[in-house]
Design an enzyme around this catalytic site. Structure first.
Site, PDB file in Angstrom:
ATOM      1  CD1 TRP A  40      -2.103  -2.086   0.313  1.00  0.00           C
ATOM      2  CD2 TRP A  40      -2.998  -1.253   2.193  1.00  0.00           C
ATOM      3  NE1 TRP A  40      -3.169  -2.886   0.656  1.00  0.00           N
ATOM      4  CE2 TRP A  40      -3.737  -2.399   1.804  1.00  0.00           C
ATOM      5  CE3 TRP A  40      -3.379  -0.568   3.349  1.00  0.00           C
ATOM      6  CZ2 TRP A  40      -4.829  -2.869   2.535  1.00  0.00           C
ATOM      7  CZ3 TRP A  40      -4.470  -1.032   4.074  1.00  0.00           C
ATOM      8  CH2 TRP A  40      -5.186  -2.165   3.664  1.00  0.00           C
ATOM      9  CE  LYS A  41       4.589   0.972  -4.344  1.00  0.00           C
ATOM     10  NZ  LYS A  41       5.158   1.327  -5.634  1.00  0.00           N
ATOM     11  CG  HIS A  65       9.788  -1.260  -2.879  1.00  0.00           C
ATOM     12  ND1 HIS A  65       9.804  -0.088  -3.597  1.00  0.00           N
ATOM     13  CD2 HIS A  65       8.735  -1.975  -3.343  1.00  0.00           C
ATOM     14  CE1 HIS A  65       8.787  -0.096  -4.457  1.00  0.00           C
ATOM     15  NE2 HIS A  65       8.127  -1.229  -4.319  1.00  0.00           N
ATOM     16  CD  GLU A  93       8.108   3.071  -4.442  1.00  0.00           C
ATOM     17  OE1 GLU A  93       7.561   2.865  -3.347  1.00  0.00           O
ATOM     18  OE2 GLU A  93       7.550   2.839  -5.535  1.00  0.00           O
ATOM     19  CD  GLU A 148       8.229  -4.603  -6.671  1.00  0.00           C
ATOM     20  OE1 GLU A 148       7.016  -4.752  -6.720  1.00  0.00           O
ATOM     21  OE2 GLU A 148       8.773  -3.728  -5.987  1.00  0.00           O
ATOM     22  N   GLY A 174       4.721   1.790 -10.969  1.00  0.00           N
ATOM     23  CA  GLY A 174       3.898   3.000 -10.934  1.00  0.00           C
ATOM     24  C   GLY A 174       3.838   3.741 -12.259  1.00  0.00           C
ATOM     25  CB  SER A 207       2.433  -1.465 -14.112  1.00  0.00           C
ATOM     26  OG  SER A 207       2.994  -0.198 -13.830  1.00  0.00           O
ATOM     27  N   GLY A 224       1.192  -2.767  -6.335  1.00  0.00           N
ATOM     28  CA  GLY A 224       1.108  -1.453  -5.705  1.00  0.00           C
ATOM     29  C   GLY A 224      -0.274  -0.857  -5.912  1.00  0.00           C
ATOM     30  N   GLY A 225      -0.389   0.017  -6.914  1.00  0.00           N
ATOM     31  CA  GLY A 225      -1.614   0.776  -7.147  1.00  0.00           C
ATOM     32  C   GLY A 225      -2.882  -0.070  -7.150  1.00  0.00           C
TER      33      GLY A 225
HETATM   34  P1  13P Z   1       2.677  -0.579  -8.947  1.00  0.00           P
HETATM   35  O1  13P Z   1       1.870  -1.860  -8.995  1.00  0.00           O
HETATM   36  O2  13P Z   1       1.887   0.607  -8.520  1.00  0.00           O
HETATM   37  O3  13P Z   1       3.469  -0.382 -10.211  1.00  0.00           O
HETATM   38  O4  13P Z   1       3.776  -0.772  -7.771  1.00  0.00           O
HETATM   39  C1  13P Z   1       4.547  -1.921  -7.769  1.00  0.00           C
HETATM   40  C2  13P Z   1       5.324  -1.985  -6.512  1.00  0.00           C
HETATM   41  O5  13P Z   1       6.211  -1.193  -6.287  1.00  0.00           O
HETATM   42  C3  13P Z   1       4.974  -3.029  -5.536  1.00  0.00           C
HETATM   43  O6  13P Z   1       5.931  -3.118  -4.532  1.00  0.00           O
END
Ligand code: 13P
Length: 253
Positions: free
Chosen positions: A10-11, A95, A97, A167, A173, A213, A234-235
């Site tokens: 969920w970030k 991750h 990020e 990833e 994203g 994604s 993620g999203g």
């Molecule tokens: P998205 O699915 O939003 O691209 O994010 C992927 C992610 O970073 C999951 O850890």
């Protein structure tokens, strides 16, 4: 036979109200899914809420990160022990990020992996290349280098517990997913690396999930590949219908 893992990262997206609504909708998604594990990674401040809502269900939960030290004067950090206090069983580490926005090095990530495993948490270890690295033909070198830093020298009981997540940074994203073939190629290289550096049994049983994604529209194609054992989402994990469709795609694969 490896079980799929569909995990929602969920970030830093949800409010408490949104988190509660998502958590309450989740258990229904798991009816008749013997081949799928589901996990969610809410912001840590909602782990108490998560435990209260998901406790007793089949869904796993955990943190998006931990500190590299077990305790001490580290303002703003959260320790592995704190995640365990709320019955977390997993933690996302490395991750992109964390690597690219917060400058986490392979060495720091490795310290966190050791701490997580020592405490009994399952780390989902993320690896992946940037677009520049892919275009320069360095995908495998980068990914396997990150893997080497994460796993070399770990005792095999610990390696057996980890989940790996491929990833690609350029797919996170951005709406640009790796094609099932691109993802499968990297997952295969990762599995081969595990076989070479550990053994075939470990390579065959290691769960390697894809992230970047993942949406209902592309989940089936990705999950149908032989070395893709799930998704780190993620999203789409923030929309219960989309997350549920991805779980359904895993159930049907
Ligand atoms: P998205 O699915 O939003 O691209 O994010 C992927 C992610 O970073 C999951 O850890």
């Amino acid at each position: 036979m490896r079980k799929f893992l569909i995990a929602g990262n969920w970030k830093m997206h949800t409010t408490a109200i949104e988190a509660e609504a998502l958590l309450k909708a989740l258990p229904e998604q798991l009816q008749d899914a013997p081949n799928v594990d589901v996990a969610v990674f809410p912001p840590s401040v909602y782990l108490d809420l998560t435990k209260r809502i998901l406790g007793g269900s089949k869904i796993f939960w955990g943190g998006q990160n931990i500190a590299s030290e077990p305790k001490g004067a580290f303002t703003g950090e959260i320790s592995s022990i704190m995640l365990l206090d709320f019955d977390s069983t997993m933690v996302i580490l490395g991750h992109s990020e964390r690597r690219h926005v917060f400058g986490e090095s392979d060495e720091l990530i490795r310290k966190k992996i050791d701490l997580a495993l020592d405490g009994g948490l399952i780390p989902i270890i993320c690896v992946g290349e940037t677009l520049e690295q892919r275009e320069a033909g360095n995908t495998e070198t980068v990914v396997l280098g990150q893997l080497q830093a994460a796993l070399t020298g770990l005792n095999t009981d610990f390696v057996n517990k980890v989940v790996l997540a491929y990833e690609p940074v350029w797919a996170i994203g951005t709406g640009k997913t790796a094609t099932p073939e691109q993802a499968q190629d990297v997952h295969r290289s990762i599995r081969n690396w595990i076989e070479k550096h550990f053994d075939k049994h470990m390579a065959d049983s290691m769960r390697i999930v894809y992230g970047g994604s993942v949406k209902p529209a592309n989940a089936k194609g990705l999950l149908s590949k032989p070395d893709i054992d799930g998704a780190l989402v993620g999203g789409a994990s923030l929309k219960i219908n989309d997350f549920s469709e991805i779980i359904k795609a895993a159930k049907a694969s």
